[in-house]
Structures are given as C-alpha cells and as structure tokens.
Write a protein that holds these residues in place. Structure first.
Motif, PDB file in Angstrom:
ATOM      1  N   HIS A 214       0.849  -1.183   0.000  1.00  0.00           N
ATOM      2  CA  HIS A 214       0.000   0.000   0.000  1.00  0.00           C
ATOM      3  C   HIS A 214       0.885   1.234   0.000  1.00  0.00           C
ATOM      4  O   HIS A 214       2.080   1.172   0.307  1.00  0.00           O
ATOM      5  CB  HIS A 214      -0.914   0.019   1.229  1.00  0.00           C
TER       6      HIS A 214
ATOM      7  N   ILE B  66       2.004   4.655  -5.452  1.00  0.00           N
ATOM      8  CA  ILE B  66       1.000   3.688  -5.900  1.00  0.00           C
ATOM      9  C   ILE B  66       1.604   2.758  -6.945  1.00  0.00           C
ATOM     10  O   ILE B  66       1.378   1.540  -6.929  1.00  0.00           O
ATOM     11  CB  ILE B  66      -0.227   4.428  -6.463  1.00  0.00           C
TER      12      ILE B  66
ATOM     13  N   LEU C 193       1.791  -1.416  -6.883  1.00  0.00           N
ATOM     14  CA  LEU C 193       1.304  -2.302  -7.927  1.00  0.00           C
ATOM     15  C   LEU C 193       2.427  -3.177  -8.474  1.00  0.00           C
ATOM     16  O   LEU C 193       2.241  -4.375  -8.710  1.00  0.00           O
ATOM     17  CB  LEU C 193       0.669  -1.480  -9.050  1.00  0.00           C
TER      18      LEU C 193
ATOM     19  N   VAL D 111      -5.052  -0.221  -3.357  1.00  0.00           N
ATOM     20  CA  VAL D 111      -4.756   1.056  -3.998  1.00  0.00           C
ATOM     21  C   VAL D 111      -6.042   1.843  -4.238  1.00  0.00           C
ATOM     22  O   VAL D 111      -7.089   1.266  -4.534  1.00  0.00           O
ATOM     23  CB  VAL D 111      -4.021   0.856  -5.348  1.00  0.00           C
TER      24      VAL D 111
ATOM     25  N   ILE E  10      -8.715   3.981  -6.266  1.00  0.00           N
ATOM     26  CA  ILE E  10      -9.075   4.034  -7.682  1.00  0.00           C
ATOM     27  C   ILE E  10      -9.963   5.237  -7.992  1.00  0.00           C
ATOM     28  O   ILE E  10      -9.889   5.827  -9.067  1.00  0.00           O
ATOM     29  CB  ILE E  10      -9.757   2.729  -8.144  1.00  0.00           C
TER      30      ILE E  10
ATOM     31  N   THR F 146      -3.240   4.678 -10.516  1.00  0.00           N
ATOM     32  CA  THR F 146      -3.780   3.320 -10.425  1.00  0.00           C
ATOM     33  C   THR F 146      -4.217   2.814 -11.794  1.00  0.00           C
ATOM     34  O   THR F 146      -3.922   1.677 -12.180  1.00  0.00           O
ATOM     35  CB  THR F 146      -4.957   3.272  -9.442  1.00  0.00           C
TER      36      THR F 146
ATOM     37  N   LEU G 241      -2.358  -0.338 -13.656  1.00  0.00           N
ATOM     38  CA  LEU G 241      -3.141  -1.541 -13.936  1.00  0.00           C
ATOM     39  C   LEU G 241      -3.036  -1.927 -15.407  1.00  0.00           C
ATOM     40  O   LEU G 241      -2.877  -3.103 -15.755  1.00  0.00           O
ATOM     41  CB  LEU G 241      -4.604  -1.297 -13.556  1.00  0.00           C
TER      42      LEU G 241
ATOM     43  N   TRP H 231      -9.272  -0.585  -4.651  1.00  0.00           N
ATOM     44  CA  TRP H 231      -9.282  -1.933  -5.199  1.00  0.00           C
ATOM     45  C   TRP H 231      -8.258  -2.783  -4.473  1.00  0.00           C
ATOM     46  O   TRP H 231      -7.149  -2.315  -4.158  1.00  0.00           O
ATOM     47  CB  TRP H 231      -8.947  -1.924  -6.690  1.00  0.00           C
TER      48      TRP H 231
END
Length: 281
Positions: free
Chosen positions: A7, A42, A46, A59, A61, A72, A76, A183
């Motif tokens: 996180h 962030i 990820l 994270v 969104i 984010t 992704l 998410w």
C-alpha cells in the motif's frame, strides 16, 4: 504464512487505513494473518504485486470529489497481470496538522495532490496566501514538520495521533461525505461479483468508440463509469476504462466480451468483484 499487503506509505495514509480494514476482514473471514508493506508510491505498490514481491495491493481508484486516480489506472494497464479481488469504500476526513499557534502563521501546506484538491475551497478561504506543495502521500511531510510553526500538512486525524502532531483544524475537506473507493488486487484469478472493470484501445477509425459502446447497449449491460487515459504513444491516442454492472463469469457477459474483442484493438479484463462486506459505503 502471512499475506503481504502492499500500500502507499508511510504509515498513517488512507491507503494504509484501507489495507488495515482489508486485513481485519481477511483474518475474520479466513483466519489468515497479514503483513502490511508500505511503498513510496501507488505505482511501486502495484509493481510489488505484479513482480511477486507482495501478495496483494490495496490502492485507491476513485474519490467522490476528485474522481479517478490516474496512477492506479495507468499501473493496472501497464502491468497487465493483476486482477481485482474486491472493492472497498473508505470515508475520508482531512485535518490540518501543524505546530503553528494560529492559521495566519502558516506559509506552506504539504499533502498529496488529491488531498489538496479535496480541501481546495477550505484552503482558499482560510489560507489563501499559503504555498501548496504536493507530496507523494498525505504523511510524507509529517516527519519533517518538527517545530516549524510556519508549515502545515493535510492528513488524517489518525495520522496526527501516530506522529504526535497537533490538529489545528479538523474536517477541512470541502464535502462532508468525501470517500474513496479502493481496489484489492493480486495475481490470483478474479473471484467474480456484481461489478466488472476492463479497459480497451480502439482502432484509429471514424466511429471506432461507438461500436464497443453499442455492444454493451445492445445486450442491456449498464456502464457505471467510463474514462479515457492517454496511451502515451502519441497525442490524441487514448485507452478507455469501463466499469460494468455485470459478472464476467456469466455466459451472456462472456459472449459480450467476445464480441467486444472484435471491435477493439486491445482488450484487458481486470476481473469481476464485489464490495468488501465490512466496508462502509
């Protein structure tokens, strides 16, 4: 073995609060213990999961005031191997933390760009001449505030307790119902649920975006959100993120996605999921 949860850090961020809420639910529902792993951004949170260095990422969104979180969305799409397991909704309350004896002493305010934007009206009214300095998180500047009576930071009341800092003003976000959707992502297959998120690019032809949207309309699937982001390949070249009120496990939705693939250049389905039962919404 404990589940490692990446996180945005350092400790005291809203992302950590969301991760703690997820960890609590995980222990209560499965008996699994968790290990929280703060990262400086962030994107790095990820990446940690995409590269197998953490099991799960929590994270942000979307914020109810400021909209989607670009970092984010971009991460992704870039990593490609992450699937949404759950969504979690967290109420967000901002406070002004400072050693200053009064507001009129403050010359500089630090915080994450989202937090600064969520408090824009308050800042314009009470600190119109203060310099606003964006940071990578709402807690990054707290350790350096020290005894500087001319500086302040926007963070959470919880962070004020963790860093032993005075709260000069509380609940300064412009909208009292301010909340952020998070998410929970991992490399595990999506569990399914009432919400599905995906993204696609289209061919550079007239009407290229209309066709994918017609696919959903013709099958009666409601789109709850659609947003464009630059592909970063060239100016005017976009990819589109879409949230559906549907479960991708169902045959009719699978047929829709198969048809959608024909009308898009690249299609990525990030999974179907529900909102975490213990989350406040």
């Amino acid at each position: 073995m404990a589940v490692s949860i990446a996180h945005l850090g350092p400790i005291g961020t809203n992302a950590e609060a969301a991760a703690l809420q997820y960890a609590s639910w995980l222990t209560a529902s499965t008996g699994q213990e968790s290990l929280l792993c703060p990262y400086p951004s962030i994107a790095l949170s990820l990446r940690a999961v995409a590269e197998g260095n953490a099991d799960v990422a929590v994270v942000p969104i979307e914020n109810s005031t400021e909209g989607s979180v670009p970092a984010t969305l971009d991460g992704l799409w870039r990593f490609g191997n992450l699937q949404i397991q759950w969504a979690l909704i967290l109420p967000i309350s901002h406070a002004l933390l400072s050693q200053a004896p009064a507001l009129d002493v403050i010359q500089t305010v630090y915080s994450h760009p989202q937090a600064l934007a969520q408090c824009q009206g308050w800042l314009e009214k009470f600190l119109p001449t203060a310099q606003l300095i964006p940071t990578s998180s709402t807690t990054e500047a707290l350790q350096s505030l020290g005894e500087d009576a001319t500086s302040a930071a926007i963070s959470s009341p919880r962070a004020a307790e963790l860093y032993n800092l005075p709260v000069l003003a509380d609940s300064i976000n412009d909208h009292p119902d301010n909340c952020t959707r998070f998410w929970i992502l991992s490399q595990q297959p999506s569990p399914g649920g009432s919400h599905t998120s995906l993204a696609f690019t289209v061919h550079d032809l007239p009407g290229s975006l209309v066709k994918p949207l017609q696919v959903f309309a013709s099958r009666g699937i409601n789109l709850s959100h659609i947003e464009s982001r630059p592909t970063k390949r060239s100016l005017g070249d976009y990819l589109f993120f879409v949230d559906l009120e549907a479960d991708a496990r169902k045959p009719d939705v699978q047929a829709t996605l198969a048809e959608l693939a024909k009308d898009t250049e690249t299609l990525k389905v990030f999974g179907s999921y529900d909102i975490l039962p213990t989350a406040k919404s």
